[in-house]
Design an enzyme around this catalytic site. Structure first.
Site, mmCIF file in Angstrom:
data_model
loop_
_atom_site.group_PDB
_atom_site.id
_atom_site.type_symbol
_atom_site.label_atom_id
_atom_site.label_comp_id
_atom_site.label_asym_id
_atom_site.label_seq_id
_atom_site.Cartn_x
_atom_site.Cartn_y
_atom_site.Cartn_z
ATOM 1 N N TRP A 66 0.838 -1.203 0.000
ATOM 2 C CA TRP A 66 0.000 0.000 0.000
ATOM 3 C C TRP A 66 0.870 1.248 0.000
ATOM 4 O O TRP A 66 0.613 2.199 -0.749
ATOM 5 C CB TRP A 66 -0.936 0.001 1.225
ATOM 6 C CG TRP A 66 -1.920 1.112 1.169
ATOM 7 C CD1 TRP A 66 -3.181 1.064 0.664
ATOM 8 C CD2 TRP A 66 -1.714 2.460 1.611
ATOM 9 N NE1 TRP A 66 -3.777 2.304 0.760
ATOM 10 C CE2 TRP A 66 -2.885 3.183 1.347
ATOM 11 C CE3 TRP A 66 -0.658 3.133 2.204
ATOM 12 C CZ2 TRP A 66 -3.044 4.525 1.639
ATOM 13 C CZ3 TRP A 66 -0.800 4.485 2.506
ATOM 14 C CH2 TRP A 66 -1.977 5.160 2.231
ATOM 15 N N GLU A 67 1.914 1.250 0.827
ATOM 16 C CA GLU A 67 2.813 2.403 0.873
ATOM 17 C C GLU A 67 3.456 2.647 -0.488
ATOM 18 O O GLU A 67 3.579 3.798 -0.918
ATOM 19 C CB GLU A 67 3.906 2.191 1.931
ATOM 20 C CG GLU A 67 3.396 2.295 3.347
ATOM 21 C CD GLU A 67 4.404 1.826 4.382
ATOM 22 O OE1 GLU A 67 4.433 2.419 5.470
ATOM 23 O OE2 GLU A 67 5.180 0.872 4.102
ATOM 24 N N MET A 68 3.844 1.576 -1.170
ATOM 25 C CA MET A 68 4.430 1.738 -2.502
ATOM 26 C C MET A 68 3.448 2.409 -3.460
ATOM 27 O O MET A 68 3.834 3.287 -4.235
ATOM 28 C CB MET A 68 4.869 0.393 -3.074
ATOM 29 C CG MET A 68 6.160 -0.128 -2.492
ATOM 30 S SD MET A 68 6.742 -1.609 -3.346
ATOM 31 C CE MET A 68 7.253 -0.922 -4.921
#
Length: 156
Positions: free
Chosen positions: A95-97
């Protein structure tokens, strides 16, 4: 110029913690790195599952504040370094990516797993500017230039 790095990576297994620790150490020794934000070290009120005197780990308050802190850090970062466990992928790291890619932050993806035959998800590969196969490469990586190094294995 020294860069602000958002260091993304799971920290839910011994392997993942080792990857994050080694990446952080390599980045600390890199002359092109200034500040490193590692979510593992910036939990709300420094609470973890193992250290929770107030009993707030997993609460809505803890989740909200930890999430907001990470969003701020991603926004302030010049770029991201992601240490990826392809055997036990962490959904939060993925998700962060995606969020970092949406912010147009360059992403240096590092994965030490033998992935050429197994493959890595296309969204992770296409969202990355550079693919490294050893965490130790981060020590000498030029974060001012951020050279492109393409992944050459199977994409799934």
């Amino acid at each position: 110029m020294k860069k602000q790095i958002y260091l993304a990576g799971g920290f839910f297994s011994d392997k993942q913690n080792d990857l994050v620790t080694r990446a952080h150490t390599a980045l600390e020794h890199n002359p092109t790195v200034g500040y490193i934000h590692s979510p593992r070290e910036h939990q709300y009120q420094n609470v973890t599952a193992e250290n929770d005197p107030a009993g707030i780990f997993g609460s809505y308050e803890w989740a909200t504040e930890t999430y907001n802190n990470d969003l701020t850090a991603m926004g302030l970062a010049d770029l991201a370094v992601v240490v990826w466990d392809n055997v036990q992928p962490d959904m939060g790291t993925a998700w962060e990516m995606g969020y970092l890619a949406a912010l147009h932050k360059p992403i240096v993806l590092t994965c030490e797993d033998a992935v050429e035959q197994v493959g890595i998800n296309l969204m992770l590969i296409k969202g990355s500017k550079t693919f490294l196969t050893q965490v130790q490469e981060l020590k000498d990586f030029d974060f001012n230039l951020i050279p492109t190094k393409l992944y050459k294995g199977l994409i799934i």
